[in-house]
Enzyme design. Structure first.
Site, PDB file in Angstrom:
ATOM      1  N   TRP A 166      -2.099 -44.043  21.633  1.00  8.92           N
ATOM      2  CA  TRP A 166      -1.032 -43.992  22.637  1.00  8.92           C
ATOM      3  C   TRP A 166      -0.941 -45.351  23.332  1.00  8.92           C
ATOM      4  CZ3 TRP A 166      -1.684 -42.168  28.241  1.00  8.92           C
ATOM      5  CH2 TRP A 166      -0.435 -42.115  28.877  1.00  8.92           C
ATOM      6  N   ASP A 190      -9.070 -36.779  24.760  1.00  5.41           N
ATOM      7  CA  ASP A 190      -7.765 -36.740  25.425  1.00  5.41           C
ATOM      8  C   ASP A 190      -6.999 -35.553  24.841  1.00  5.41           C
ATOM      9  OD1 ASP A 190      -5.285 -37.106  26.484  1.00  5.41           O
ATOM     10  OD2 ASP A 190      -4.971 -39.131  25.710  1.00  5.41           O
ATOM     11  N   LYS A 224       2.958 -31.335  28.882  1.00 10.53           N
ATOM     12  CA  LYS A 224       3.734 -30.883  27.728  1.00 10.53           C
ATOM     13  C   LYS A 224       3.635 -29.369  27.547  1.00 10.53           C
ATOM     14  CE  LYS A 224       4.002 -35.348  26.579  1.00 10.53           C
ATOM     15  NZ  LYS A 224       3.394 -36.469  27.320  1.00 10.53           N
TER      16      LYS A 224
END
Ligand code: LMR
Length: 396
Positions: free
Chosen positions: A134, A215, A250
Site C-alpha cells: 500500500w 495489517d 471497508k
C-alpha cells in the site's frame, strides 16, 4: 522584504500523494463516461458507496440514545474493542491476558502506533515490507521512525506471489525484526497467501523470533470473516508476540469516519500492561483520544444480534459482488485470468505506467499509477469496455 529570512524554510515543490492526486484528477475530468477504478472504496452495482443498512440503524439508535459527548479516554470505546476482538481472533482466543487493544483513527492510526512500537521497542527498529505494498505503508512507518527493508513479494508478470523469493529474502531477518504482513486481500495486488504459505510464515516467524505486524483492513471482503483472519489467528498461536492493525473503514463502510483498532499480544501476561502504555503514549502525543462515532456505531451493531446478522449478510453480498466481477474480468481476456483467484477489492494489472496514462487520457479510465485497479469500482456493464481498452496492453 527580499532580505528577510523565510519563516518556513526548505519547502520544496513536491507532488501530492499519488492516490489523493488521482482522486482530484478524476473529479476534475468532465467526460461523462469517466470510470473511477482508483481509490479503494467498495461500490454497488449502481456505482454508489451506500451507508450499510446495519450501520444506518445503529447510527439512528445512537442519535436517539447518546446523552453525552464527553471524552471516553485514550483507548476510545473499549466496548468496541471487546466486541470486535472475537471477530478478529476467533471466540476461543479472547479474552487473553497477554492481549491489549485500543481504538484508533482508521487503520492508518493503528499502523502509525504499530510503527512506533517497532521503532521504539524492538532491537533495531527494523521492519521488513513486501514489494509492492500500500502506497502509504512506507510514509507511515518512516514517519514513526522505522528502518524499512523491502523484500520481494509479488511477481507482476506472473500475477502471483513470489513466495520462494520472499522466504529466501526473509532468511536475512534477525531476531527482533518486525515483518509487515497483509492479513487478507493484499493492497495493491489482491494476491493472498494460501494456508500452507501462512504455515510456513508462522514457522519462520517463530524460528527467527520476528515481530509480525498484520495489517487487516478488508476482513470479510476476501473469502469471508473467518477465512480472512486465518493468518492473524495462526500468528496469534505461533508467534512469540503479535501486532494487528485493523480497519473497519471497508468492512463496515465507514471510510470518512476513520475507525480502526490496534491490538498487541505480549509474550506473557506480566508485560501486557507495559505494552499497553507503550501503545497509548504515541497516541496521546498525536490525537490524544480517538474520534467516537464510527466505533460507537460498530459496537452498537455488534451488541445487537439482529444488527450483527444484517451486517454479516450485507458483507456477504458485497463479497459476492466482488467475486462475480473478478470472474467476469477473468473470463473477458486470457491476460486477466489470474484475477479470478485473487481476493478483495484490488488487482495489480500487468500493464506499465505508460498504459495507465493512456487509459486515463484516451479512455477516461482511472487506475492508480502503479497499475492497481479497484475491482469493486466496476459496474457489470463496465467489464467489456475495460477489457477492450486493456487488450492492446495485455499479453494473451
Ligand atoms: C486505498 O488504498 O485506496 C485506500 O486504502 C485509501 C487510502 O487511504 O489510500
Amino acid at each position: 522584504m527580499s532580505n528577510q529570512p523565510s519563516l518556513f524554510i526548505d519547502l520544496e515543490d513536491r507532488a501530492v500523494d499519488g492516490l489523493l492526486a488521482l482522486m482530484l484528477a478524476y473529479r476534475a475530468d468532465t467526460r461523462e463516461n469517466k470510470l473511477d477504478l482508483g481509490i479503494g472504496v467498495y461500490r454497488d452495482d449502481s456505482g454508489a458507496t451506500p451507508v450499510m443498512q446495519a450501520m444506518k440503524a445503529a447510527e439512528r439508535r445512537l442519535a436517539e440514545t447518546q446523552e453525552t459527548k464527553t471524552y471516553l479516554g485514550g483507548d476510545g470505546d473499549t466496548g468496541f474493542i471487546a466486541r470486535l476482538a472475537p471477530i478478529v481472533f476467533g471466540e476461543d482466543r479472547v479474552p487473553d491476558p497477554r492481549l491489549v487493544g485500543m481504538q484508533t483513527p482508521g487503520g492508518t492510526g493503528a499502523l502509525r502506533l504499530a510503527g512506533e512500537l517497532v521503532a521504539r521497542h524492538t532491537a533495531r527498529g527494523r521492519i521488513w515490507v513486501g514489494s509492492p505494498t500500500w502506497a502509504n505503508h512506507h510514509p507511515i512507518l518512516a514517519a514513526a521512525g522505522c528502518d524499512i527493508v523491502d523484500h520481494p513479494f509479488y511477481d507482476r508478470s506472473a500475477m502471483g506471489i513470489d513466495f520462494a523469493g520472499m522466504m529466501e529474502a526473509l532468511e536475512a531477518a534477525d531476531t527482533g525484526d518486525a515483518l509487515l504482513l497483509h492479513g487478507c486481500s493484499h493492497n495493491p495486488t489482491g494476491a493472498d497467501f494460501t494456508e500452507a504459505q501462512w504455515e510456513a510464515i508462522g514457522a519462520l516467524v517463530a524460528r527467527r523470533r520476528l515481530v509480525p505486524v498484520v495489517d487487516l483492513a478488508y476482513q470479510g471482503l476476501g473469502r469471508g470473516l473467518d477465512a480472512d483472519a486465518f493468518g492473524a489467528r495462526l500468528l496469534f498461536d505461533r508467534a512469540e508476540v503479535l501486532v494487528v492493525a485493523y480497519s473497519c473503514d471497508k468492512n463496515f463502510g465507514l471510510y470518512r469516519e476513520r475507525t480502526g483498532a490496534l491490538w498487541a499480544r505480549a509474550a506473557e501476561p506480566a508485560s501486557a500492561p507495559r505494552l499497553h502504555v507503550a501503545m497509548r503514549e504515541p497516541a496521546r502525543a498525536s490525537w490524544s483520544m480517538p474520534p467516537d462515532h464510527g466505533a460507537a456505531a460498530v459496537r452498537t451493531i455488534l451488541e445487537d444480534e439482529e444488527l450483527t446478522r444484517i451486517w454479516r449478510e450485507e458483507l456477504d453480498t458485497m463479497r459476492s459482488r466482488i467475486v462475480a466481477l473478478r470472474n467476469g474480468l477473468a473470463a473477458a481476456h486470457p491476460g486477466l485470468a489470474a484475477i479470478a483467484a485473487q481476493t478483495g477489492i484490488f488487482s495489480m494489472l500487468p500493464i506499465d505506467r505508460e498504459a495507465v496514462m493512456a487509459l486515463r487520457r484516451d479512455e477516461a479510465i482511472y487506475i492508480a499509477d502503479d497499475g492497481r485497479m479497484n475491482v469493486a469500482g466496476l459496474k457489470p456493464d463496465d467489464i467489456a469496455r475495460l477489457a477492450t481498452a486493456l487488450a492492446p496492453h495485455l499479453r494473451r
